[in-house]
Design an enzyme around this catalytic site. Structure first.
Site: not given
Ligand code: NAD
Length: 485
Positions: A462, A247, A281, A150
């Protein structure tokens, strides 16, 4: 075409030659192929980062600062527009939002470039005998940055900025959904003369990410993404006691009190709910309005929500309020949440479905801004992260009741409070269980302030000072000295 892995400063394909497509969510059509990396690619990247670590960590803060500043002036002049356009194509946000993201990205790196020169330690006279103690701050080693789709460029800067400034080297695993905009950003560092292997990139999905987390050469994992993935990473990282910053997702409440500036509250909540189609998020997930102004708030909010513009293509409608969602699964989840609310007595007064105009019929993943009233605590929209353009609006009578309802999820990333009363503001700020509270403002982000979650929303912070501290190990050196000769 798929030479998108960066190892020791050379763009290359995955060692296996495997690839995957990146999709434009406005049309559900492939844009470009990227490498699909496996454990062998990850191993090569970690080795390159480990080899680069001694030199990079021993460079002076001044040298590291100069390189980061140089990289950002190159980024701004050569790659910023390209990165923003790729961002719009791969994740759907309108171009003006993409430009905002990549400009902020450069600011974050510049901020931490300066911090590279401010890393110091401390010292003190020993408590027993003739000793003196020194406290060093030293870089952890190879850091893995694993990213969501995102804010793929900005959130990479939140990791690379402090980590590189601290003296760590990196293996970056962009999101498989939005990896392309990170390529010109990383290229800017190479153009600036980044030593070989300081930043490495492995493209791929969860399998690639898991291999990186498991690699024994990785000292620190900086992850932004969903709670489910965060939990898996925390479990895997614990095996080798790797340092983690996680995060994760949120379900931010917005509390609007009767004494608030109503127009400011409506507009603040509206923007934070629908910006990036609700896929942030810290998006407003749940709105609680004090009973005296509930009707007035809902009327104005619904009026403005129904006027929001949705870009069918964010490059062609750069100033639209929102664009498509990231994929079909994201649309399905939003639809399920809205249907669940309706089945439990919620009233959908705006949206509730895909927008109907012809221009949205090109195969993309659209959902209209949605407003639901008559909501109750057991509905999924009130308990889970919807991650879509949905505003459930509930009413409350007392501040205590509002805070209890706001705290009734396992998440704890952001919360917002609109009030003109100092007592109300302060009590809410203290008792909302989350990492950041916005009072009369709809964003909790400031480069100098800590950003992160309480509860299931994550571990660590962060940005600000904690942002760089999380890439440093503290070492106590105790020295005994003899008597005066
Ligand atoms: P996701 O967890 O599906 O994927 C995030 C990353 O993790 C991707 O690069 C993916 O390939 C990788 N990944 C998947 N499985 C893994 C594993 N087993 N081990 C290591 N890496 C793995 O999340 P998304 O759909 O890309 O992002 C949306 C989510 O991110 C939402 O829940 C949102 O709230 C959160 N988010 C949080 C923040 C924050 O600062 N807290 C900021 C932005 C987004």
């Amino acid at each position: 075409m798929s030479e998108t892995n960066l190892i020791a400063n050379r763009w290359q394909t995955s060692l296996s030659g495997k690839t995957r497509h990146v999709i434009n969510p406005a049309y559900n059509r492939p844009i470009r192929e990227i490498a699909d990396s496996d454990a062998a690619d990850v191993d090569a990247a970690v080795r390159a980062a480990a080899q680069a670590f001694p030199r990079w960590s021993h460079a002076s803060g001044r040298e590291r600062a100069q390189l980061l500043h140089d990289a950002m002036s190159i980024f701004r002049s050569r790659y910023l527009e390209e990165s923003a356009r790729l961002l719009t194509q791969e994740n759907g946000k309108p171009l003006s939002d993409s430009l905002k993201e990549v400009r902020y990205t450069a600011d974050v790196i510049d901020f931490y470039a300066d911090e590279a020169r401010r890393i110091t330690g401390t010292h003190f006279a020993g408590d027993m005998g003739s000793t003196h103690s020194f406290v060093f701050k030293q870089p952890l080693g190879v850091a893995a940055a694993i990213l969501p789709w995102n804010f793929p460029v900005d959130l990479l800067a939140w990791k690379l900025g402090p980590g590189l400034a601290a003296g760590c080297t990196f293996v970056v695993k962009p999101s498989e959904e939005a990896p392309l905009s990170t390529i010109p950003f990383v290229q800017a560092f190479l153009d600036a003369g980044l030593p070989e292997g300081v930043i490495n990139v492995v493209m791929g999905g969860g399998v690639t990410g898991a291999a990186l987390v498991d690699h024994p050469g990785v000292a620190k994992i900086a992850f932004t993404g969903s709670v489910d993935t965060g939990v898996r990473i925390a479990q895997a990282a614990a095996k080798n006691m790797k340092r983690t910053t996680l995060e994760l997702g949120g379900s931010a409440p917005c509390l609007v009190f009767a004494d608030a500036d109503l127009e400011a509250a409506v507009k603040g909540a509206l923007r934070r709910c629908y910006s990036h189609t609700g896929q942030i998020c810290i998006s407003v997930n749940r709105i609680f309005v004090q009973a005296q102004i509930f009707e007035a708030f809902v009327e104005r909010y619904a009026e403005l929500a129904s006027k929001l513009t949705i870009a069918a293509d964010g490059l062609l409608e750069p100033d639209a309020d929102m664009g498509p969602m990231i994929n079909a699964a994201a649309v399905d989840k939003v639809r399920q949440h809205v249907e669940d609310a309706a089945a439990r007595g919620g009233r959908v007064i705006v949206g509730g479905d895909a927008p109907r105009a012809e221009k949205y019929a090109g195969g993309g993943f659209f959902f209209a801004p949605t407003v639901i009233i008559d909501v109750t605590a057991e509905m999924r929209v009130m308990r889970e992260e919807t991650f879509g353009p949905v505003a459930p609006i509930a009413s409350f009578v007392t501040a205590r009741e509002a805070v209890e309802a706001a705290n009734a999820t396992p998440y704890g990333l952001a919360a917002y409070v609109y009030t003109r009363d100092l007592d109300t503001a302060f009590h809410c700020a203290r008792s909302l269980r989350c990492g950041g509270v916005g009072i009369n403002v709809n964003d909790i982000t400031d480069i100098r302030g800590p950003f992160g979650g309480a509860g299931m929303s994550g571990i660590g912070r962060e940005l600000g000072e904690p942002g760089i501290d999380s890439y440093l190990e503290t070492k106590h050196v105790r020295l005994a000295y003899g008597s005066m000769p």
